[in-house]
Design a protein around this motif. Structure first.
Motif, mmCIF file in Angstrom:
data_model
loop_
_atom_site.group_PDB
_atom_site.id
_atom_site.type_symbol
_atom_site.label_atom_id
_atom_site.label_comp_id
_atom_site.label_asym_id
_atom_site.label_seq_id
_atom_site.Cartn_x
_atom_site.Cartn_y
_atom_site.Cartn_z
ATOM 1 N N GLU A 36 69.045 32.101 -3.652
ATOM 2 C CA GLU A 36 69.290 32.728 -2.544
ATOM 3 C C GLU A 36 69.617 34.212 -2.687
ATOM 4 O O GLU A 36 70.144 34.720 -3.690
ATOM 5 N N LYS A 41 71.442 34.321 4.037
ATOM 6 C CA LYS A 41 71.292 33.040 3.814
ATOM 7 C C LYS A 41 69.706 32.566 4.317
ATOM 8 O O LYS A 41 69.490 32.839 5.554
ATOM 9 N N LYS A 53 77.103 26.286 5.829
ATOM 10 C CA LYS A 53 76.086 27.266 5.107
ATOM 11 C C LYS A 53 76.459 27.951 3.705
ATOM 12 O O LYS A 53 76.401 29.063 3.806
#
Lengths: 231, 221
Positions: A36, A41, A53
């Motif tokens: 990531e 995100k 999340k």
């Protein structure tokens, strides 16, 4: 199993992300690591972990599994031909789970507090951290029964839970000018830490302390410069 | 050697009741010790020196603490009437939602019922969002565990019983039939299971306890 059947969504500095990676390494399972971008995100992350999340997420086939220690137990239960991560005795399993929960809920919470605290507060958090390490030193004695790891001869659940924080522990020592793991007070843990970091399953995923130190500065700067939270 | 199972708990605590529910479901005999949490016994402090909290399960002299850890220990020790599926994905799923309930739901529910007046609307909304996740997770199942009560149902005892008590004690409406029909149905099913019913603290006593402890609450007009 084909490599792209197993994916880990994560980021290199995160101790939580290290955990499933160590577990997969122990089981010799090939996986794709999807990193990531810091500060944003991905769609995949938001889709696979809509509740929190957060990283890490393990994606096995098309099934997402979230929460680092839950992922580790899943890995242990799926890939049964590899070395076991949890012991077979229910009581020993309970002890490992108990301390893993302690590390996350109490000890690392104090470590995080220490990172941002000032003055009096700092001392309070530091005391909590050192007291916690004393408890963990004692737990190490009981769990390892004279062997190399909390899990015995090989790395187990609690080694993974606690060991994944060693990079950040070293950063905290440098930033605060303190010794948290100490030959005098926590001799067992000092040696354990060396063995853990040198283990084949860990080496490739444990970030170098210098890199983490640099990252922690970036993180601190971002948190200072970040707009005040809405709530 | 005769088996000795002790449970240290508190009559109103959903956490210690979870342990009793699991033991009852599996037909395991145990001795219950009521703790006064304002005056903890030397035994409790001996068996749980780290947290000094209930519940603690002591099996043949060996203590296990932390309710979710205890539930897994119970399932692994007494294999009749399993509370976790054999399937690793389903197990991970049950564990995920149990953790979600403990880490997110309880505090959100408390805030909605007894939080600050000015934060009330927001707290209500947050708690509702969390409940919606659980509503969706239930789908068409009778229990979270499927056909029989499982670990997640037991962990959700807070939602199945204590939430209703908080609502009545504080005057706040949160889990309405209109918004959460599945959860409401599930709650009725859950509290009807005899192993569960036998382990619910008396409702009026519990309501009085929470009213006493936290006040009448952030009641809506």
């Amino acid at each position: 199993m084909a490599k792209n059947d197993v994916k880990v969504l994560g980021a290199w500095p995160s101790p939580y992300v290290m955990r499933p990676r160590i577990a997969l390494n122990i089981k010799s399972v090939n996986y794709e690591f999807l990193e990531e971008t810091f500060g944003s995100k991905s769609e995949l992350l938001l889709q696979s972990n809509p509740v929190h999340k957060k990283i890490p997420v393990l994606i096995h086939g098309d099934k997402p599994i979230c929460e680092s220690m839950i992922i580790v137990e899943y890995i242990d239960e799926v890939w049964t031909s590899g070395p076991s991560i949890l012991p077979s005795d229910p009581y020993d399993r309970a002890i490992q789970r108990f301390w893993a929960a302690y590390v996350d809920e109490k000890w690392f919470a104090a470590m995080k507090g220490l990172r941002s605290a000032q003055g009096e507060e700092r001392k309070a958090f530091l005391d909590q951290v050192t007291e916690g390490l004393a408890l963990l030193e004692e737990a190490f004695g009981k769990c390892s029964k004279g062997k190399a790891f909390f899990g015995g001869d090989r790395i187990g659940l609690l080694d993974i839970a606690f060991g994944s924080f060693l990079g950040w522990l070293k950063v905290t020592e440098k930033v605060n000018g303190v010794k948290l793991l100490d030959e005098a007070k926590t001799p067992g843990l000092v040696k354990w830490a060396e063995r853990f970091c040198a283990d084949a399953a860990v080496k490739s995923v444990m970030p170098e302390t210098e890199k983490l130190l640099e990252f922690s500065k970036v993180l601190a700067a971002k948190m200072k410069g970040a707009p005040p939270p809405k709530n | 050697m005769a088996e000795e199972v002790l449970v240290f708990g508190a009559w109103g605590s959903p956490f210690s009741r979870r342990v009793e529910m699991a033991l009852k479901l599996k037909g395991i005999e145990y001795k219950y010790i009521e703790e006064d949490i304002t005056n903890k016994s030397p035994s409790l402090l001996k068996y749980n020196p780290v947290h000094k909290k209930i519940p603690v399960l002591v099996h043949n002299g060996k203590p296990v603490a932390e309710s979710l850890v205890i539930l897994e220990y119970i399932d692994e020790t007494w294999k009749d009437s399993p509370i976790l599926s054999k399937d690793p994905y389903e197990r991970a799923n049950a564990r995920f939602w149990a953790k979600f309930i403990d880490e997110k739901c309880l505090s959100a529910i408390f805030k909605a019922c007894w939080g600050e007046e000015k934060e009330h609307e927001k707290a209500l909304e947050e708690a509702s969002e969390l409940l919606q996740f659980l509503e969706n997770e239930l789908k068409e199942k009778r229990y979270f565990g499927g056909e029989t009560v499982g670990l997640l149902d037991i962990a959700a005892n807070i939602i199945g019983y204590w939430l209703g008590v908080f609502e009545e004690a504080s005057g706040v409406e949160l889990m309405t039939r209109e918004k959460f029909p599945k959860l409401c149905n599930w709650a009725n099913e859950f509290v009807s299971v005899s192993a569960i019913k036998e382990n619910l603290p008396p409702r009026e006593k519990l309501i009085a306890y929470f009213r006493n402890r936290f006040g009448v609450g952030t009641a809506s007009k």
